[in-house]
Design an enzyme around this catalytic site. Sequence first.
Site, PDB file in Angstrom:
ATOM      1  N   ASP A 169      41.810 -62.214  34.815  1.00 25.61           N
ATOM      2  CA  ASP A 169      42.291 -61.903  36.154  1.00 25.61           C
ATOM      3  C   ASP A 169      43.109 -60.610  36.083  1.00 25.61           C
ATOM      4  OD1 ASP A 169      42.749 -62.284  38.873  1.00 25.61           O
ATOM      5  OD2 ASP A 169      44.638 -63.329  38.508  1.00 25.61           O
ATOM      6  N   ASP A 217       6.880 -66.259   0.661  1.00 27.68           N
ATOM      7  CA  ASP A 217       6.127 -65.779  -0.494  1.00 27.68           C
ATOM      8  C   ASP A 217       4.671 -65.574  -0.081  1.00 27.68           C
ATOM      9  OD1 ASP A 217       6.731 -65.627  -3.602  1.00 27.68           O
ATOM     10  OD2 ASP A 217       4.679 -66.334  -3.356  1.00 27.68           O
ATOM     11  N   ASN A 245      -3.443 -58.483  -6.484  1.00 27.01           N
ATOM     12  CA  ASN A 245      -3.174 -57.391  -7.426  1.00 27.01           C
ATOM     13  C   ASN A 245      -4.271 -57.270  -8.476  1.00 27.01           C
ATOM     14  OD1 ASN A 245      -0.982 -55.836  -6.764  1.00 27.01           O
ATOM     15  ND2 ASN A 245       0.504 -57.040  -7.904  1.00 27.01           N
ATOM     16  N   GLU A 279       6.563 -60.291  -4.608  1.00 34.24           N
ATOM     17  CA  GLU A 279       5.908 -60.672  -3.361  1.00 34.24           C
ATOM     18  C   GLU A 279       6.762 -61.636  -2.559  1.00 34.24           C
ATOM     19  OE1 GLU A 279       4.215 -63.652  -6.416  1.00 34.24           O
ATOM     20  OE2 GLU A 279       5.022 -61.611  -6.405  1.00 34.24           O
TER      21      GLU A 279
END
Length: 454
Positions: free
Chosen positions: A53, A329, A337, A372
């Site tokens: 206020d 993961d 890979n 990963e």
Amino acid sequence: MSGRILIVDDSAINLKLLEARLTAEYFDVVQASNGEEALAICRSEPLDLVLSDVMMPEVDGFELCRALKSDPRTTHLPVVLITALDQPSDRVRGLEAGADDFLTKPVRDLPLFSRVRSLTRLKQMTDELRRRADTATEILTEAEFAPSSVSELPEIVVVSDHARLQARIARSLQTIGSVREFADYDTAFAAVQKRQVMLTVVDLVGGNGTDPIRFLARCRASEKSRGMPIIAITAADDDRTAAKALEIGAYDYVQRPVDCNELVARSRTQLARFHYGETLRMTLERTLELAVIDGLTGLHNRRFLNTHMSRAVTEAERRQGTFSLIVADIDHFKRINDTYGHDGGDIVLREFARRLEASVRASDLPCRIGGEEFAVLLPNADERTARVTAERFRAAIEARPFIISDALELPVTVSVGLAIFPRGGQEVSTLMRAADAALYRAKSAGRNQIAIAA
């Protein structure tokens, strides 16, 4: 999203009424009956917003606001002043005292809650950015962590198909920046994407047959303009459009007839907030690039995550809150890979990181913590929010194949483990182990799914 709100009023009835309204919207409410008590609370307790206020004995709302904004401990705490004063000069006085907004009694629910949610969201995002800056200084103790400054004259865009209003607004804003005017929303959006615009004022009345709110949505969807402050202009007493604008991404709004002095005051506030945010971002980018950023994906690394999680634990304990940890993961990454070589694996990792970032909130912290393996820290996220985020991310990975080359597209999936603080553990190491254990269960159950730590 909720938040912790301090309401300040010397009237016990007003305090109870406002507390009831905010509690019904799931905000955590703290009360103070005078300015001195409010200052003490703000300096000792975590808060997201102050609703005060104006007309109070001794320390009134204007003085309270000035005191909060001049104290480094509370300078970033949003303040909304509430009063029966309804003259434009009163609003300007409040804004110039440092208030983030100024609401006139009787305050209607829609503008009250939309303002509170918008300012609370901005405060929590800024707090998270500041915590990351603190984390950086803790990690890099020898780094020169001097703040940068954004010194050039700010570029401001004004968008309105009402020629007289556009010209009047542009003239008033020329006192604080370089102003460009547009009557067409598509042309204005294209201009915002080409240059670094620091503030846009957009008229939501009219539009020549187009939907002006779509301009807001496009700006927030674009990486180039996502953090740009936007002030919307709505019709008089059009609370619904104003609330929608704040929900879509406007940082502030004014209603017609526009008081240019008020607009300038609000613009100064938004520019100051923008400059502060840019200072934090530039400093973080400069300092963290080599030390705590993964060079391949551009995400933060395990070192940063561990340090930042310690801060998250401390903050959650202080606020008696919660946060969540996602560990993810890539399924069968060794096979990727072995089959496509490390170059193919790197392509998958970079795209995986891109989809991960696109799936989480701006306040979340995605990291690459291993070959990963990835993690996401979700501040203020309970189990439901974490589950929704993890599922959105899992689906985004599975939805489209990863493009290895022009002739090769590879389907990829991800397994995800979730841990929720404090249920999953009250220390960084135990929480990480809980998330890892959940990840292992997801893999054992067939991969491409989510498991939650007990």
